[in-house]
Design a protein around this motif. Structure first.
Motif, PDB file in Angstrom:
ATOM      1  N   ASN A  10      -3.387   5.090  11.039  1.00  0.00           N
ATOM      2  CA  ASN A  10      -2.619   4.004  10.206  1.00  0.00           C
ATOM      3  C   ASN A  10      -3.473   3.781   8.886  1.00  0.00           C
ATOM      4  OD1 ASN A  10      -0.104   3.099  11.788  1.00  0.00           O
ATOM      5  ND2 ASN A  10      -1.683   3.230  13.278  1.00  0.00           N
ATOM      6  N   PRO A  11      -3.502   4.935   8.422  1.00  0.00           N
ATOM      7  CA  PRO A  11      -4.522   4.898   7.123  1.00  0.00           C
ATOM      8  C   PRO A  11      -4.101   3.898   5.978  1.00  0.00           C
ATOM      9  CG  PRO A  11      -3.433   7.013   6.895  1.00  0.00           C
ATOM     10  CD  PRO A  11      -3.118   6.263   8.316  1.00  0.00           C
ATOM     11  N   ALA A  12      -2.855   3.697   5.675  1.00  0.00           N
ATOM     12  CA  ALA A  12      -2.398   2.805   4.658  1.00  0.00           C
ATOM     13  C   ALA A  12      -2.946   1.497   4.859  1.00  0.00           C
ATOM     14  CB  ALA A  12      -1.031   2.993   4.399  1.00  0.00           C
ATOM     15  N   LEU A  13      -2.602   1.044   6.227  1.00  0.00           N
ATOM     16  CA  LEU A  13      -2.955  -0.312   6.546  1.00  0.00           C
ATOM     17  C   LEU A  13      -4.438  -0.663   6.798  1.00  0.00           C
ATOM     18  CD1 LEU A  13       0.016  -1.142   9.116  1.00  0.00           C
ATOM     19  CD2 LEU A  13      -0.065  -1.681   6.826  1.00  0.00           C
ATOM     20  N   MET A  24       7.257   2.695   0.772  1.00  0.00           N
ATOM     21  CA  MET A  24       7.739   3.868   0.552  1.00  0.00           C
ATOM     22  C   MET A  24       7.961   4.289  -1.148  1.00  0.00           C
ATOM     23  SD  MET A  24       7.693   5.605   3.123  1.00  0.00           S
ATOM     24  CE  MET A  24       8.860   7.014   3.056  1.00  0.00           C
ATOM     25  N   ALA A  25       8.135   3.254  -2.014  1.00  0.00           N
ATOM     26  CA  ALA A  25       8.430   3.368  -3.225  1.00  0.00           C
ATOM     27  C   ALA A  25       7.469   3.850  -4.273  1.00  0.00           C
ATOM     28  CB  ALA A  25       8.959   2.032  -3.825  1.00  0.00           C
ATOM     29  N   ARG A  26       7.480   4.684  -4.996  1.00  0.00           N
ATOM     30  CA  ARG A  26       6.319   5.052  -5.917  1.00  0.00           C
ATOM     31  C   ARG A  26       6.055   3.877  -6.930  1.00  0.00           C
ATOM     32  NH1 ARG A  26       4.154   9.769  -7.862  1.00  0.00           N
ATOM     33  NH2 ARG A  26       5.430  10.721  -6.617  1.00  0.00           N
ATOM     34  N   PRO A  27       4.874   3.528  -6.980  1.00  0.00           N
ATOM     35  CA  PRO A  27       4.480   2.521  -7.769  1.00  0.00           C
ATOM     36  C   PRO A  27       4.807   2.155  -9.122  1.00  0.00           C
ATOM     37  CG  PRO A  27       2.660   3.527  -6.528  1.00  0.00           C
ATOM     38  CD  PRO A  27       3.606   4.138  -6.623  1.00  0.00           C
ATOM     39  N   VAL A  74       1.083  -1.228   0.035  1.00  0.00           N
ATOM     40  CA  VAL A  74      -0.015  -0.151   0.098  1.00  0.00           C
ATOM     41  C   VAL A  74       0.818   1.244  -0.083  1.00  0.00           C
ATOM     42  CG1 VAL A  74      -1.943   1.160   1.137  1.00  0.00           C
ATOM     43  CG2 VAL A  74      -1.755  -1.262   1.379  1.00  0.00           C
ATOM     44  N   TRP A  75       0.710   2.138  -0.953  1.00  0.00           N
ATOM     45  CA  TRP A  75       1.404   3.287  -1.228  1.00  0.00           C
ATOM     46  C   TRP A  75       0.416   4.611  -0.939  1.00  0.00           C
ATOM     47  CZ3 TRP A  75       1.449   7.567  -4.946  1.00  0.00           C
ATOM     48  CH2 TRP A  75       2.644   8.100  -4.981  1.00  0.00           C
ATOM     49  N   ASP A  76       1.049   5.401  -0.011  1.00  0.00           N
ATOM     50  CA  ASP A  76       0.089   6.469   0.479  1.00  0.00           C
ATOM     51  C   ASP A  76       0.903   7.948   0.412  1.00  0.00           C
ATOM     52  OD1 ASP A  76       1.589   6.425   2.615  1.00  0.00           O
ATOM     53  OD2 ASP A  76       0.048   6.236   4.051  1.00  0.00           O
ATOM     54  N   ASN A  77       1.954   7.968  -0.284  1.00  0.00           N
ATOM     55  CA  ASN A  77       2.793   9.169  -0.286  1.00  0.00           C
ATOM     56  C   ASN A  77       2.589  10.277  -1.586  1.00  0.00           C
ATOM     57  OD1 ASN A  77       4.619   8.907   2.038  1.00  0.00           O
ATOM     58  ND2 ASN A  77       4.883   6.808   0.980  1.00  0.00           N
ATOM     59  N   ALA A  78       1.307   9.901  -2.096  1.00  0.00           N
ATOM     60  CA  ALA A  78       0.956  11.003  -3.286  1.00  0.00           C
ATOM     61  C   ALA A  78       0.964  12.329  -2.739  1.00  0.00           C
ATOM     62  CB  ALA A  78      -0.432  10.529  -3.879  1.00  0.00           C
ATOM     63  N   LEU A  79       0.593  12.608  -1.138  1.00  0.00           N
ATOM     64  CA  LEU A  79       0.688  13.831  -0.435  1.00  0.00           C
ATOM     65  C   LEU A  79       1.534  13.640   0.571  1.00  0.00           C
ATOM     66  CD1 LEU A  79      -3.189  14.707  -0.212  1.00  0.00           C
ATOM     67  CD2 LEU A  79      -1.571  15.572  -1.957  1.00  0.00           C
ATOM     68  N   THR A  80       1.944  14.934   1.098  1.00  0.00           N
ATOM     69  CA  THR A  80       2.912  14.783   2.332  1.00  0.00           C
ATOM     70  C   THR A  80       1.987  14.166   3.264  1.00  0.00           C
ATOM     71  OG1 THR A  80       3.953  16.759   1.754  1.00  0.00           O
ATOM     72  CG2 THR A  80       3.789  16.333   4.035  1.00  0.00           C
ATOM     73  N   GLY A 125      -1.774  10.245   1.404  1.00  0.00           N
ATOM     74  CA  GLY A 125      -2.309  10.069  -0.008  1.00  0.00           C
ATOM     75  C   GLY A 125      -3.176   9.082  -0.183  1.00  0.00           C
ATOM     76  N   LEU A 126      -3.733   8.299   0.806  1.00  0.00           N
ATOM     77  CA  LEU A 126      -4.894   7.148   0.689  1.00  0.00           C
ATOM     78  C   LEU A 126      -5.604   7.386   2.023  1.00  0.00           C
ATOM     79  CD1 LEU A 126      -5.966   4.854  -0.750  1.00  0.00           C
ATOM     80  CD2 LEU A 126      -4.261   3.462   0.677  1.00  0.00           C
ATOM     81  N   ASN A 127      -6.695   7.964   1.953  1.00  0.00           N
ATOM     82  CA  ASN A 127      -7.654   8.315   2.814  1.00  0.00           C
ATOM     83  C   ASN A 127      -8.784   7.833   2.806  1.00  0.00           C
ATOM     84  OD1 ASN A 127      -5.641  10.818   3.829  1.00  0.00           O
ATOM     85  ND2 ASN A 127      -6.368  11.558   1.808  1.00  0.00           N
ATOM     86  N   LEU A 128      -8.996   6.646   3.505  1.00  0.00           N
ATOM     87  CA  LEU A 128     -10.443   5.808   3.499  1.00  0.00           C
ATOM     88  C   LEU A 128     -11.432   6.665   4.636  1.00  0.00           C
ATOM     89  CD1 LEU A 128     -11.949   3.782   2.558  1.00  0.00           C
ATOM     90  CD2 LEU A 128     -11.061   2.020   3.898  1.00  0.00           C
ATOM     91  N   ASN A 129     -12.834   6.772   4.072  1.00  0.00           N
ATOM     92  CA  ASN A 129     -13.619   7.207   5.193  1.00  0.00           C
ATOM     93  C   ASN A 129     -13.311   8.460   5.971  1.00  0.00           C
ATOM     94  OD1 ASN A 129     -15.225   5.088   4.369  1.00  0.00           O
ATOM     95  ND2 ASN A 129     -14.315   3.723   5.785  1.00  0.00           N
ATOM     96  N   PHE A 130     -12.663   9.425   5.185  1.00  0.00           N
ATOM     97  CA  PHE A 130     -11.981  10.401   5.912  1.00  0.00           C
ATOM     98  C   PHE A 130     -11.174  10.346   6.963  1.00  0.00           C
ATOM     99  CE2 PHE A 130     -16.421  11.428   4.301  1.00  0.00           C
ATOM    100  CZ  PHE A 130     -15.974  12.563   3.408  1.00  0.00           C
ATOM    101  N   ASN A 131     -10.449   9.021   6.934  1.00  0.00           N
ATOM    102  CA  ASN A 131      -9.629   8.383   7.918  1.00  0.00           C
ATOM    103  C   ASN A 131     -10.045   8.319   9.319  1.00  0.00           C
ATOM    104  OD1 ASN A 131      -7.514   7.814   6.156  1.00  0.00           O
ATOM    105  ND2 ASN A 131      -6.367   9.736   6.596  1.00  0.00           N
TER     106      ASN A 131
END
Length: 487
Positions: A261-264, A288-291, A155-161, A182-188
């Motif tokens: 821990n929104p990515a997990l 951390m790696a860009r997909p 899971v990659w969530d670094n599209a945003l700071t 960068g990955l926000n589910l249900n408003f985190n």
């Protein structure tokens, strides 16, 4: 703001503006003389029942005249009125049709429906992604023919700071102060529900949205015998570990808690739906790696102008932060931390409406260290091409008569953004008056001494806050009714 690795909307003028007007240049903003003793708004402010400061500025959109200016230069916390700045900032940087995409990548070859490699869930900064849409992503993945993944679920969530939280002075359990990535589910947020069962309680934590409510293990909660604090939090190695005071629970109820821990969290929910389609995945891991690899499926958010309209209506903090961070990254060509991004928005605003000097610490207005004067707010509202962009997406504000019923008069309307913190109440936007005039206004009130005292109580609603804010809103109503019906 505590910074860890997570720190490394243009439309046509709405029906309110059915008559044409010429936007006045900022230099034409000029006060007109008034007699204070006969001024209705000045009397309302002077006789108010609230403590602290009140500032009111009203200007005519066509002539540029300032019709009212009561302590208009005193800068106060703008609270969620900040989101009006953010909406304009994001729309002008990203475009009204900009979308945020959540994607699935295959990092390896696929033969006969078997992926010999890793599957990557990649966030694109969408702040409004919900469980129903994660379920749709899983269905689309199944429709590609994929049936087995031999590698890991990354899971990659670094599209945003990444931000641990918006305002670190707020209490840990407040759902409107979530982590932003960068990955926000249900408003985190995760939904906590409890129900008494004999002498104990049955609790659930789930990622519910309109059609689904999968339970999650990335958040846990324990009921403990204590009076205060109501909640405690610790990060248990990728698991949000909460405790709640037994004495604070009634027989049954629910509330949203923030996800740290929104990515997990998003990865776990995605895996649940993938499994329902026969694709069994390993527990999610952050990367951390860009997909890279083969893009398999994607889900695009609503266009930014629709997203900003929803944000201004429901005042969702995470939407403001994601939009503001994305706008800054586009403007400067690189990601920036929250405070730096907020400064970039303030500098943009100073150029957008020459002569104003707002101070921001975030894009949502949650942090009370921000300062904007009512006069500067009105100058932005009157700047070139701002009204056609903002007015259609601002919230309709009902005016209420003495009988407690909404005033039903098609000749008048108010489109504005509200802002509320404990002992802070703000409102700014546009009024169409009964006489056909378009006015820009800002009404700011705050009692910062009471706010600081309230913080020391360590509770969500400190003593006197609700009544203070209620009285401030009544003052706003009185002023707006005067403007709409008498000016």
């Amino acid at each position: 703001m505590r910074l860890t690795r997570r720190a490394l909307l243009s439309g046509a003028v709405s029906a309110l503006a059915t008559t044409a007007y010429a936007e006045a240049p900022l230099t034409s903003l000029r006060p007109i003389a008034r007699v204070p003793a006969r001024d209705a708004i000045a009397k309302m402010v002077s006789s108010r029942a609230t403590s602290g400061a009140v500032g009111v500025v009203v200007a005519d959109m066509q002539s540029g005249q300032i019709l009212e200016d009561i302590d208009g230069t005193i800068a106060q916390p703008p609270a969620s009125v900040t989101k009006a700045f953010t909406a304009l900032y994001a729309l002008e940087a990203l475009g009204a049709q900009h979308t945020f995409e959540t994607r699935i990548f295959a990092d390896g070859p696929i033969n006969d429906g078997v992926l010999d490699g890793n599957l990557i869930l990649a966030g694109g900064g969408d702040p409004n992604l919900v469980t129903d849409q994660i379920a749709e992503l899983a269905k689309r993945l199944k429709d590609t023919g994929l049936r087995e993944v031999r590698g890991d679920l990354l899971v990659w969530d670094n599209a945003l700071t990444n931000l641990d939280e918006i305002d670190d002075s707020q209490m840990d359990h407040l759902g409107y102060n979530p982590t932003v990535t960068g990955l926000n589910l249900n408003f985190n947020r995760v939904h906590f529900e409890w129900k008494q069962d004999g002498a104990d309680y049955v609790t659930t934590l789930d990622a519910r949205s309109a059609n689904y409510r999968p339970e999650v293990t990335t958040a846990q909660i324990a009921i403990v015998d204590r009076a205060v604090p109501v909640f405690t939090y610790r990060n248990g190695g990728g698991v949000d570990q909460w405790t709640v005071a037994r004495g604070a629970l009634n027989k049954e109820g629910s509330r949203w808690l923030p996800v740290r821990n929104p990515a997990l969290y998003a990865g776990e929910v995605f895996a649940v739906f993938a499994r329902s389609h026969g694709i069994v995945l390993k527990p999610p891991q952050e990367t951390m790696a860009r997909p890279t690899g083969i893009p398999l499926v994607r889900y695009a958010s609503a266009p930014l102008n629709e997203m900003m309209q929803s944000m201004l209506r429901f005042s969702t903090n995470i939407t403001a932060e994601a939009a503001g961070l994305a706008a800054t990254a586009t403007r400067v060509g690189a990601q920036r931390g929250l405070r730096t991004s907020a400064l970039s928005m303030a500098l943009w605003a100073a150029r957008r409406a020459e002569g104003i000097a707002p101070q921001f610490v975030d894009h949502s207005g949650l942090g009370d260290a921000a300062r904007v004067s009512p006069r500067d707010m009105v100058r932005l509202l009157m700047a070139q091409n701002v009204m056609p962009t903002l007015q259609p997406i601002l919230r309709d504000i009902a005016l209420v008569g003495e009988d407690g019923q909404a005033i039903d008069d098609p000749q008048i309307a108010v489109k504005a953004k509200t802002g509320t913190l404990n002992f802070v109440s703000t409102l700014a936007g546009y009024v169409r008056t009964k006489s056909g005039r378009d006015l820009a206004f800002a009404i700011f009130a705050s009692d910062l001494e009471a706010r600081e005292a309230g913080k020391r109580q360590g509770v969500e609603s400190p003593t006197g806050a609700r009544s203070w804010n209620t009285r401030s809103r009544r003052l706003q109503q009185d002023i707006l009714k005067h403007l709409a019906l008498r000016v």
